[in-house]
Design an enzyme around this catalytic site. Sequence first.
Site, PDB file in Angstrom:
ATOM      1  N   ASP A 120      65.082 -61.333  -3.660  1.00 38.93           N
ATOM      2  CA  ASP A 120      64.609 -61.748  -2.342  1.00 38.93           C
ATOM      3  C   ASP A 120      63.897 -60.611  -1.610  1.00 38.93           C
ATOM      4  O   ASP A 120      64.203 -60.321  -0.441  1.00 38.93           O
ATOM      5  CB  ASP A 120      65.773 -62.269  -1.470  1.00 38.93           C
ATOM      6  CG  ASP A 120      66.597 -63.351  -2.152  1.00 38.93           C
ATOM      7  OD1 ASP A 120      66.039 -64.061  -3.000  1.00 38.93           O
ATOM      8  OD2 ASP A 120      67.797 -63.473  -1.834  1.00 38.93           O
ATOM      9  N   GLU A 166      62.204 -73.010   0.393  1.00 38.38           N
ATOM     10  CA  GLU A 166      62.973 -71.937   1.053  1.00 38.38           C
ATOM     11  C   GLU A 166      62.159 -70.666   1.082  1.00 38.38           C
ATOM     12  O   GLU A 166      60.996 -70.660   0.698  1.00 38.38           O
ATOM     13  CB  GLU A 166      64.293 -71.718   0.304  1.00 38.38           C
ATOM     14  CG  GLU A 166      64.099 -71.356  -1.153  1.00 38.38           C
ATOM     15  CD  GLU A 166      65.388 -71.391  -1.960  1.00 38.38           C
ATOM     16  OE1 GLU A 166      66.396 -71.941  -1.495  1.00 38.38           O
ATOM     17  OE2 GLU A 166      65.363 -70.868  -3.093  1.00 38.38           O
TER      18      GLU A 166
HETATM   19  C1  6LW Z   1      68.005 -67.255  -1.107  1.00 40.30           C
HETATM   20  C2  6LW Z   1      66.909 -68.141  -1.492  1.00 40.30           C
HETATM   21  C3  6LW Z   1      66.795 -67.815  -2.900  1.00 40.30           C
HETATM   22  O1  6LW Z   1      68.565 -67.543   0.105  1.00 40.30           O
HETATM   23  O2  6LW Z   1      68.041 -67.611  -3.384  1.00 40.30           O
HETATM   24  O3  6LW Z   1      65.491 -67.369  -4.712  1.00 40.30           O
HETATM   25  C4  6LW Z   1      68.906 -67.504  -2.282  1.00 40.30           C
HETATM   26  N1  6LW Z   1      65.703 -67.642  -3.483  1.00 40.30           N
HETATM   27  O4  6LW Z   1      65.727 -67.970  -0.809  1.00 40.30           O
HETATM   28  C5  6LW Z   1      69.858 -66.403  -2.506  1.00 40.30           C
HETATM   29  O5  6LW Z   1      69.161 -65.244  -2.902  1.00 40.30           O
END
Ligand code: 6LW
Length: 502
Positions: free
Chosen positions: A22, A178
């Site tokens: 991240d 996300e």
């Molecule tokens: C994070 C999300 C993700 O909140 O995994 O790969 C989750 N992306 O954006 C935890 O790292």
Amino acid sequence: MSDDQGAEATVSNPVIPGFHPDPSVCRVGEDYYAVCSSFEYFPGIPVFHSRDLVHWTQIGNALDRPNQLRLPLDSPSSGGIYAPTLRHHDGRFWLIVTNVSSDGNMLFTATDPAGPWSDPVHLPGVPGIDPDLAWDEDGTAWCTVAGVSQVRLDPYTGRTLGEPHKVWSGGPDAMAPEAPHLYRIGAYWYLLIAEGGTERGHAVSIARGPSPSGPFEPCPHNPVLTHRGTNRPVQNTGHADLVQAPDGSWWMMLLAVRPGGGTPGWHVLGRETFLVPVEWVDDWPVVGEVPLELPTPAWPLVPGPAEPARDDFDLGELRPQWISPRDRSPEHCTKKERSGWLTLRARGGSLDAPDTVFVGRRQQHLACEARTRVDAGQGRGGLAVRLDEEHHYEIEVFEGEVRVHARVGPLRTVLASRPVPAGPVVLGVRVSPAPPRGPRTGPDMLTFGIEEPDGTFAELGSLDGRYLSTEVAGGFTGRVIGMYASAGTVHFDWFDYAPFGL
Ligand code: 6LW
């Protein structure tokens, strides 16, 4: 990282190896700064500095005080700190992040990203994880979260202004839209997101609009980056952030994994931070494949200081690489008891328990070796490779015996044991990648042993590394190698970690 002197044609990806997912990145003048998620570990949110985008040096951890990072002892592994965003605005650094195990969304500021960072400003009105922070020309702050929703924010008080509203959901039928980041680039506001979940389906998509709140028009070429459905050595590409270099070129930092062994592959170092160049065509970003070797950027390389192989525990503070599950209280981890040694005092639990006393560093190389000199005369402890409470291998000393243990899911076994003389003993683990011989070959082998008085390494037992992989254990983290005490008091004289054979 290649040990470049500025002349190589390529530099190594990942640029921040090991469990560093991240990534969020920003540039101030000639300096780049990046942060990553840290989940159940304390201190939290490693902070990195670079002068060339490819060599990164950890300069601290943003959350290094208990009031900034509350991780209850019963909080699950892969809980805690998710997906920070780092920005520089109005003369200071801003860090917005979610602690899914206690405080929810929080905002921190610092004038120096190495710290100290402020106490948290809590953000009870921010409606989701993976918060992003961006400012428009009027100075209004926009907070965008997974989903993808947005709300205006007073970043000084943490008060949200108005109601959150949905701005985009990614591609048609996208799973897990996300990791949003919002940018003003040229004539447009861009909304970059991850979708497809953080596993093999992971992807990066983008939309653009006339204002920070849209309306957003998806890029006709979405996803702009994915390795899904390929057999490339780098997989799970997603969760990205953009940064512009002083020469005007654009770059993407993102998370991805390096699966090893046979099909479908097991990744053991967690999600790592990679770099890839970005071109703009018709005001949309175009991103190529994420390679293991990157063309060297068009500016002088500035390697950071080499990390010493040995930590002698002679400095007053522990180096920022050392992390512990949930907390690190001086009662259970101190350098004050024996000068030049690290002392761990058990809290009752073994490595199977969430209150385990463990101090480790991320495994950052596919081939590496770790050794530590242990005095367990008043306790029980040793050297462990940890993924979580249910997935760890360790070698420990207890009552005149050294033992190799494995915990995999509900199974726990003693693999090997032998007597040792009283006094300190050197324990070691060697991690050797397995050649990809067949579909059933695991990613690597972990060989545990002790150093004989003549300095030779006596192997006690080897274990297939696949059981300490994310494909087996699940979760969001990666391997951490370190020292632990599961009973009484255990002292550690030094700890060596070094890559080999690469
Ligand atoms: C994070 C999300 C993700 O909140 O995994 O790969 C989750 N992306 O954006 C935890 O790292």
